[in-house]
Design a protein around this motif. Structure first.
Motif, PDB file in Angstrom:
ATOM      1  N   ILE A 285       0.851  -1.193   0.000  1.00  0.00           N
ATOM      2  CA  ILE A 285       0.000   0.000   0.000  1.00  0.00           C
ATOM      3  C   ILE A 285       0.888   1.245   0.000  1.00  0.00           C
ATOM      4  O   ILE A 285       1.750   1.413   0.857  1.00  0.00           O
ATOM      5  CB  ILE A 285      -0.955   0.004   1.203  1.00  0.00           C
ATOM      6  N   GLU A 286       0.641   2.096  -0.962  1.00  0.00           N
ATOM      7  CA  GLU A 286       1.387   3.342  -1.094  1.00  0.00           C
ATOM      8  C   GLU A 286       0.585   4.458  -0.439  1.00  0.00           C
ATOM      9  O   GLU A 286      -0.601   4.646  -0.729  1.00  0.00           O
ATOM     10  CB  GLU A 286       1.596   3.646  -2.580  1.00  0.00           C
ATOM     11  N   HIS A 287       1.219   5.190   0.471  1.00  0.00           N
ATOM     12  CA  HIS A 287       0.567   6.336   1.117  1.00  0.00           C
ATOM     13  C   HIS A 287       1.607   7.426   1.306  1.00  0.00           C
ATOM     14  O   HIS A 287       2.658   7.197   1.898  1.00  0.00           O
ATOM     15  CB  HIS A 287      -0.044   5.921   2.459  1.00  0.00           C
ATOM     16  N   GLN A 288       1.314   8.601   0.777  1.00  0.00           N
ATOM     17  CA  GLN A 288       2.212   9.756   0.848  1.00  0.00           C
ATOM     18  C   GLN A 288       3.623   9.401   0.379  1.00  0.00           C
ATOM     19  O   GLN A 288       4.608   9.786   0.982  1.00  0.00           O
ATOM     20  CB  GLN A 288       2.220  10.336   2.259  1.00  0.00           C
ATOM     21  N   GLY A 289       3.655   8.621  -0.709  1.00  0.00           N
ATOM     22  CA  GLY A 289       4.923   8.295  -1.334  1.00  0.00           C
ATOM     23  C   GLY A 289       5.744   7.219  -0.644  1.00  0.00           C
ATOM     24  O   GLY A 289       6.878   6.968  -1.036  1.00  0.00           O
ATOM     25  N   GLU A 290       5.185   6.593   0.377  1.00  0.00           N
ATOM     26  CA  GLU A 290       5.923   5.568   1.105  1.00  0.00           C
ATOM     27  C   GLU A 290       5.135   4.260   1.143  1.00  0.00           C
ATOM     28  O   GLU A 290       3.902   4.272   1.205  1.00  0.00           O
ATOM     29  CB  GLU A 290       6.204   6.018   2.533  1.00  0.00           C
TER      30      GLU A 290
ATOM     31  N   HIS B 276       3.521   0.971   2.749  1.00  0.00           N
ATOM     32  CA  HIS B 276       2.959   0.572   4.043  1.00  0.00           C
ATOM     33  C   HIS B 276       2.447  -0.856   3.946  1.00  0.00           C
ATOM     34  O   HIS B 276       2.019  -1.302   2.885  1.00  0.00           O
ATOM     35  CB  HIS B 276       1.823   1.510   4.449  1.00  0.00           C
ATOM     36  N   TYR B 277       2.441  -1.537   5.074  1.00  0.00           N
ATOM     37  CA  TYR B 277       1.982  -2.919   5.118  1.00  0.00           C
ATOM     38  C   TYR B 277       0.465  -3.019   5.055  1.00  0.00           C
ATOM     39  O   TYR B 277      -0.086  -3.869   4.371  1.00  0.00           O
ATOM     40  CB  TYR B 277       2.482  -3.616   6.385  1.00  0.00           C
ATOM     41  N   GLY B 278      -0.226  -2.151   5.792  1.00  0.00           N
ATOM     42  CA  GLY B 278      -1.671  -2.293   5.847  1.00  0.00           C
ATOM     43  C   GLY B 278      -2.395  -0.986   6.065  1.00  0.00           C
ATOM     44  O   GLY B 278      -1.823   0.017   6.480  1.00  0.00           O
ATOM     45  N   LYS B 279      -3.659  -1.041   5.762  1.00  0.00           N
ATOM     46  CA  LYS B 279      -4.571   0.090   5.947  1.00  0.00           C
ATOM     47  C   LYS B 279      -5.596  -0.339   6.994  1.00  0.00           C
ATOM     48  O   LYS B 279      -6.189  -1.417   6.886  1.00  0.00           O
ATOM     49  CB  LYS B 279      -5.248   0.404   4.619  1.00  0.00           C
ATOM     50  N   HIS B 280      -5.802   0.499   8.002  1.00  0.00           N
ATOM     51  CA  HIS B 280      -6.709   0.189   9.101  1.00  0.00           C
ATOM     52  C   HIS B 280      -7.720   1.324   9.234  1.00  0.00           C
ATOM     53  O   HIS B 280      -7.373   2.426   9.655  1.00  0.00           O
ATOM     54  CB  HIS B 280      -5.914   0.029  10.395  1.00  0.00           C
ATOM     55  N   LEU B 281      -8.943   1.050   8.832  1.00  0.00           N
ATOM     56  CA  LEU B 281     -10.022   2.028   8.957  1.00  0.00           C
ATOM     57  C   LEU B 281     -10.794   1.721  10.233  1.00  0.00           C
ATOM     58  O   LEU B 281     -11.166   0.571  10.488  1.00  0.00           O
ATOM     59  CB  LEU B 281     -10.964   1.953   7.763  1.00  0.00           C
ATOM     60  N   ILE B 282     -10.992   2.751  11.038  1.00  0.00           N
ATOM     61  CA  ILE B 282     -11.741   2.639  12.288  1.00  0.00           C
ATOM     62  C   ILE B 282     -12.960   3.541  12.156  1.00  0.00           C
ATOM     63  O   ILE B 282     -12.816   4.756  11.975  1.00  0.00           O
ATOM     64  CB  ILE B 282     -10.876   3.084  13.483  1.00  0.00           C
ATOM     65  N   ALA B 283     -14.144   2.945  12.205  1.00  0.00           N
ATOM     66  CA  ALA B 283     -15.387   3.714  12.048  1.00  0.00           C
ATOM     67  C   ALA B 283     -16.229   3.614  13.305  1.00  0.00           C
ATOM     68  O   ALA B 283     -16.345   2.541  13.912  1.00  0.00           O
ATOM     69  CB  ALA B 283     -16.179   3.199  10.850  1.00  0.00           C
ATOM     70  N   THR B 284     -16.820   4.732  13.668  1.00  0.00           N
ATOM     71  CA  THR B 284     -17.792   4.783  14.759  1.00  0.00           C
ATOM     72  C   THR B 284     -19.105   5.255  14.151  1.00  0.00           C
ATOM     73  O   THR B 284     -19.173   6.348  13.595  1.00  0.00           O
ATOM     74  CB  THR B 284     -17.329   5.756  15.864  1.00  0.00           C
TER      75      THR B 284
ATOM     76  N   VAL C 198     -11.658  -2.218   9.851  1.00  0.00           N
ATOM     77  CA  VAL C 198     -11.330  -2.912   8.608  1.00  0.00           C
ATOM     78  C   VAL C 198      -9.821  -2.797   8.436  1.00  0.00           C
ATOM     79  O   VAL C 198      -9.292  -1.700   8.258  1.00  0.00           O
ATOM     80  CB  VAL C 198     -12.051  -2.282   7.390  1.00  0.00           C
ATOM     81  N   PHE C 199      -9.134  -3.941   8.541  1.00  0.00           N
ATOM     82  CA  PHE C 199      -7.690  -3.945   8.372  1.00  0.00           C
ATOM     83  C   PHE C 199      -7.328  -4.886   7.242  1.00  0.00           C
ATOM     84  O   PHE C 199      -7.820  -6.009   7.167  1.00  0.00           O
ATOM     85  CB  PHE C 199      -6.968  -4.386   9.645  1.00  0.00           C
ATOM     86  N   SER C 200      -6.471  -4.412   6.330  1.00  0.00           N
ATOM     87  CA  SER C 200      -6.046  -5.237   5.207  1.00  0.00           C
ATOM     88  C   SER C 200      -4.700  -4.769   4.694  1.00  0.00           C
ATOM     89  O   SER C 200      -4.418  -3.568   4.687  1.00  0.00           O
ATOM     90  CB  SER C 200      -7.070  -5.156   4.072  1.00  0.00           C
ATOM     91  N   CYS C 201      -3.896  -5.726   4.241  1.00  0.00           N
ATOM     92  CA  CYS C 201      -2.649  -5.360   3.563  1.00  0.00           C
ATOM     93  C   CYS C 201      -2.887  -5.190   2.066  1.00  0.00           C
ATOM     94  O   CYS C 201      -1.963  -4.932   1.307  1.00  0.00           O
ATOM     95  CB  CYS C 201      -1.541  -6.362   3.856  1.00  0.00           C
TER      96      CYS C 201
ATOM     97  N   VAL D   4      -8.342   6.672   9.452  1.00  0.00           N
ATOM     98  CA  VAL D   4      -7.548   5.686   8.728  1.00  0.00           C
ATOM     99  C   VAL D   4      -6.109   5.773   9.210  1.00  0.00           C
ATOM    100  O   VAL D   4      -5.531   6.852   9.280  1.00  0.00           O
ATOM    101  CB  VAL D   4      -7.614   5.915   7.206  1.00  0.00           C
ATOM    102  N   LEU D   5      -5.585   4.620   9.548  1.00  0.00           N
ATOM    103  CA  LEU D   5      -4.191   4.496   9.941  1.00  0.00           C
ATOM    104  C   LEU D   5      -3.482   3.675   8.886  1.00  0.00           C
ATOM    105  O   LEU D   5      -4.031   2.683   8.386  1.00  0.00           O
ATOM    106  CB  LEU D   5      -4.065   3.776  11.285  1.00  0.00           C
ATOM    107  N   TYR D   6      -2.293   4.075   8.535  1.00  0.00           N
ATOM    108  CA  TYR D   6      -1.484   3.290   7.604  1.00  0.00           C
ATOM    109  C   TYR D   6      -0.381   2.642   8.439  1.00  0.00           C
ATOM    110  O   TYR D   6       0.367   3.318   9.131  1.00  0.00           O
ATOM    111  CB  TYR D   6      -0.906   4.173   6.506  1.00  0.00           C
ATOM    112  N   ARG D   7      -0.341   1.318   8.387  1.00  0.00           N
ATOM    113  CA  ARG D   7       0.575   0.547   9.218  1.00  0.00           C
ATOM    114  C   ARG D   7       1.838   0.209   8.451  1.00  0.00           C
ATOM    115  O   ARG D   7       1.762  -0.316   7.365  1.00  0.00           O
ATOM    116  CB  ARG D   7      -0.112  -0.736   9.690  1.00  0.00           C
TER     117      ARG D   7
END
Length: 129
Positions: free
Chosen positions: A10-15, A17-25, A97-100, A125-128
């Motif tokens: 996963i590419e985020h801000q040019g770097e 990342h292993y995974g994307k973690h969306l946390i919804a309330t 929702v967490f996924s690589c 959203v957190l990028y791991r």
């Protein structure tokens, strides 16, 4: 050893990342939030709509006591998991929702809103690495 770019897809801000973690309330959902069957369908639909490969069927169960009664559910996916916990009394849902493998945040929000019509939804959203 596996190259970082092969491992972190996963590419985020040019770097990479292993995974994307969306946390919804989601607060103030409709009565569908009380239905085990509807929550089961929600997990299947969410995985399918964000283009994930489901690993087995979802697990969905109601438990707790008093004001803490709610439903927890998890759908394993080949790239991690989709999980939630609800609160029956307040009709609230806490979704992760967490996924690589990358996915569209707006699709998560859309599926959540179509099933439960919450009064409000907040997402982080957190990028791991």
């Amino acid at each position: 050893m596996i190259a970082e770019r092969e491992y972190r897809l996963i590419e985020h801000q040019g770097e990479p990342h292993y995974g994307k973690h969306l946390i919804a309330t989601a607060l103030g959902c409709n009565d569908s939030l009380l239905s085990i069957e509807r929550l089961y369908e929600f997990l299947v639909q969410m995985a399918d709509d964000i283009d994930m490969v489901r690993f087995g069927p979802p697990i969905v169960a109601r438990f707790g006591t008093g004001i803490g009664v709610g439903v927890s559910g998890v759908q394993l996916i080949e790239t991690s998991a989709i999980m939630f916990h609800t609160n029956d009394a307040h009709r609230d849902m806490y979704l992760d929702v967490f996924s690589c493998k990358d996915y569209e945040e707006e699709t998560v929000r859309s599926v959540l809103e179509s099933y439960f019509s919450p009064q409000s939804v907040t997402c982080e959203v957190l990028y791991r690495k």
